[in-house]
Design a protein around this motif. Structure first.
Motif, mmCIF file in Angstrom:
data_model
loop_
_atom_site.group_PDB
_atom_site.id
_atom_site.type_symbol
_atom_site.label_atom_id
_atom_site.label_comp_id
_atom_site.label_asym_id
_atom_site.label_seq_id
_atom_site.Cartn_x
_atom_site.Cartn_y
_atom_site.Cartn_z
ATOM 1 N N SER A 30 92.436 19.978 69.999
ATOM 2 C CA SER A 30 91.002 20.194 70.034
ATOM 3 C C SER A 30 90.443 20.487 68.651
ATOM 4 C CB SER A 30 90.661 21.354 70.971
ATOM 5 O OG SER A 30 90.992 21.050 72.300
ATOM 6 N N GLY A 33 90.119 17.242 66.705
ATOM 7 C CA GLY A 33 88.949 16.479 67.138
ATOM 8 C C GLY A 33 87.653 17.095 66.665
ATOM 9 N N ASP A 34 87.578 18.442 66.718
ATOM 10 C CA ASP A 34 86.386 19.133 66.225
ATOM 11 C C ASP A 34 86.120 18.817 64.769
ATOM 12 O OD1 ASP A 34 85.900 20.331 68.634
ATOM 13 O OD2 ASP A 34 86.775 22.252 68.087
ATOM 14 N N ARG A 37 84.799 15.249 64.158
ATOM 15 C CA ARG A 37 83.467 15.034 64.706
ATOM 16 C C ARG A 37 82.404 15.801 63.913
ATOM 17 N NH1 ARG A 37 83.707 17.598 69.268
ATOM 18 N NH2 ARG A 37 82.224 19.231 68.830
ATOM 19 N N LYS A 160 92.800 22.413 61.592
ATOM 20 C CA LYS A 160 91.466 22.051 61.111
ATOM 21 C C LYS A 160 91.442 21.901 59.598
ATOM 22 C CE LYS A 160 86.736 23.849 60.902
ATOM 23 N NZ LYS A 160 85.841 24.968 61.292
ATOM 24 N N THR A 182 88.193 9.026 67.836
ATOM 25 C CA THR A 182 89.301 9.965 67.667
ATOM 26 C C THR A 182 89.037 11.254 68.427
ATOM 27 O OG1 THR A 182 89.764 9.046 65.476
ATOM 28 C CG2 THR A 182 90.659 11.229 65.956
ATOM 29 N N ASP A 183 87.793 11.750 68.357
ATOM 30 C CA ASP A 183 87.447 12.966 69.083
ATOM 31 C C ASP A 183 87.577 12.760 70.588
ATOM 32 O OD1 ASP A 183 86.511 15.659 69.211
ATOM 33 O OD2 ASP A 183 84.524 14.922 69.733
ATOM 34 N N SER A 186 91.083 13.053 71.530
ATOM 35 C CA SER A 186 91.564 14.438 71.490
ATOM 36 C C SER A 186 91.192 15.179 72.768
ATOM 37 C CB SER A 186 91.012 15.160 70.253
ATOM 38 O OG SER A 186 89.661 15.522 70.411
ATOM 39 N N TYR A 187 90.009 14.911 73.311
ATOM 40 C CA TYR A 187 89.635 15.519 74.582
ATOM 41 C C TYR A 187 90.603 15.103 75.688
ATOM 42 C CZ TYR A 187 85.013 17.267 73.130
ATOM 43 O OH TYR A 187 83.983 17.961 72.550
ATOM 44 N N ARG A 436 86.317 24.591 71.330
ATOM 45 C CA ARG A 436 85.961 23.385 70.619
ATOM 46 C C ARG A 436 84.704 23.605 69.816
ATOM 47 N NH1 ARG A 436 88.950 18.489 71.774
ATOM 48 N NH2 ARG A 436 87.193 17.720 70.631
#
Length: 445
Positions: A30, A33-34, A37, A160, A182-183, A186-187, A436
């Motif tokens: 997560s 992905g964060d 994004r 991150k 990509t995000d 990830s979800y 997230r």
């Protein structure tokens, strides 16, 4: 009498095979992905519109749903199967972001669509984060919760800072849609990691059959407002978030116009903060073991005041970067310890609602802080925000003192709903949400 201790056996480790490993993996995915994004959103917004208010509205959508729906999300999180709720929310969010990535790739994206997406993702986050807050204590034995909390947050910060942020420009080079694709992935991967946890979760406590959502939301608010420790932590965190938001909203001006760090100065400060946060995750458990959770929060807040004063008077990039790194380190200590204290004072069946009330109050301070940051730059120049933030952190430390005295006063006190505040003869820790989203405690840009 001595203050409460973390209640964690030295050398203990989370039960990786009992479900914590999957939860940690979902948190790490997560965070990746964060990162990609969040890096892509403002760049995409500037290509879709030149209106500053619309661009700012994208960020506002990260706060508004928490103010409107946060309490409802907490009540729902305590009603439903938390694992199923997390999986369902991630599947829906993955589908939404995938559809948006397709719109970007085919040239059908618009600023209106981006605003709707941002609002929808954060709205669903109010259920996801509150459900995750209540889930970890069901997965990890009480004597290992504090360390699990620290490892979760450190892992998120590490992924991150070291993986997600450096990968963002590479993904953007592959096309504007790639970070969102990509995000979305990830979800879906996070949902796949959480789904099998049903085999290791204990039975949920029963809920009164006649209770209503309104009554359950009221229970969470009364628990938060009626407990001196929770009330003090919430007030302190809200004040911290006003200060943090005032600095974050103007950090690009502070680094460029005040510190004169050049084009890379903003990235330098954010990188320093991220590295410091990793160190803070490693420091949080031994520091709390030595001082107790409440005193660790107080020390972190006081130390952050000094960091902000140094940042405001820094003669160059090296000093500014070091101050921001220590600021990030102490912010992580605050986050880990304050979350531990909050969850120790609340029964499991109330955790979602109390977490929602706490988070809603804390987030409410961020928009005010952002506006104040812009105002002080206009009136007193780009060097003013660090000092404004320091003033709010000083107020937060004062607000925290009653909570520290309550925890240090022993014997064990009683929270508003009758749950015990653990003293040094007890064991336990706290959970942390697989989040997230943005800040929920001090020092979280």
């Amino acid at each position: 009498m001595g203050e409460t201790v973390v209640g964690e056996a030295r050398g203990s480790a989370p039960a990786w095979r009992g479900g914590f490993g999957r939860l940690w993996g979902a948190a790490a995915v997560s965070s990746f992905g964060d990162a990609v994004r969040v890096a892509a959103l403002p760049l995409l917004a500037t290509t879709l519109t030149r209106e500053p208010l619309l661009i700012a509205a994208v960020s506002a959508c990260g706060y508004l749903p928490w103010l409107l729906l946060g309490l409802l999300g907490g009540a729902l999180a305590d009603r439903v199967d938390q694992r199923r709720a997390m999986v369902a929310v991630d599947l829906v969010r993955g589908a939404l972001v995938a559809a948006f990535a397709l719109a970007v790739a085919t040239g059908h994206a618009s600023i209106g669509l981006l605003l709707v997406l941002a609002f929808a993702l954060t709205s669903m986050e109010t259920l996801f984060d509150n459900a995750a807050t209540a889930l970890l204590p069901a997965l990890v034995p009480p004597e290992r919760l504090g360390r699990a909390n620290s490892r979760l947050m450190t892992g998120q910060q590490l992924v991150k800072t070291v993986v997600g942020l450096p990968a963002a420009p590479l993904l953007l080079a592959g096309g504007a849609a790639l970070p969102f694709a990509t995000d979305a992935a990830s979800y879906l991967l996070a949902a796949a990691l959480v789904a099998p946890l049903r085999r290791v979760l204990p039975a949920r406590p029963p809920r009164p059959a006649a209770s209503t959502l309104r009554a359950e939301i009221g229970d969470g608010l009364r628990t938060l407002g009626g407990d001196r420790v929770l009330r003090g932590l919430c007030a302190a965190t809200t004040l911290c978030n006003v200060g943090v938001a005032s600095l974050v909203a103007t950090l690009v001006l502070v680094s460029g116009r005040h510190l004169r760090l050049g084009d890379g100065g903003y990235a330098l400060l954010l990188t320093a903060y991220g590295v410091g946060g990793i160190g803070g995750g490693l420091l949080a458990t031994p520091l709390a073991r030595r001082l107790g959770q409440a005193r660790a929060v107080l020390l972190a807040g006081a130390g952050q005041i000094l960091c902000l004063l140094v940042l405001g008077r820094a003669p160059g990039g090296l000093v500014a970067g070091a101050a921001f790194a220590v600021f990030g380190c102490l912010g992580m200590v605050w986050n880990v310890s304050s979350r531990t204290l909050m969850q120790r004072a609340v029964r499991r069946e109330l955790l979602g609602r109390v977490s929602a009330a706490f988070r809603t109050c804390a987030v409410a301070g961020a928009p005010l802080g952002a506006l104040l940051g812009g105002a002080v730059v206009r009136w007193w120049g780009p060097g003013a925000p660090p000092f404004l933030a320091a003033a709010f952190f000083a107020l937060s430390v004062l607000a925290l003192l009653p909570a520290v005295r309550a925890v240090a006063g022993g014997p064990a006190g009683e929270s508003a709903d009758g749950s015990r505040l653990l003293t040094k003869k007890d064991t336990g820790g706290a959970g942390v949400p697989v989040s997230r989203s943005g800040q929920d405690a001090s020092g979280s840009p």
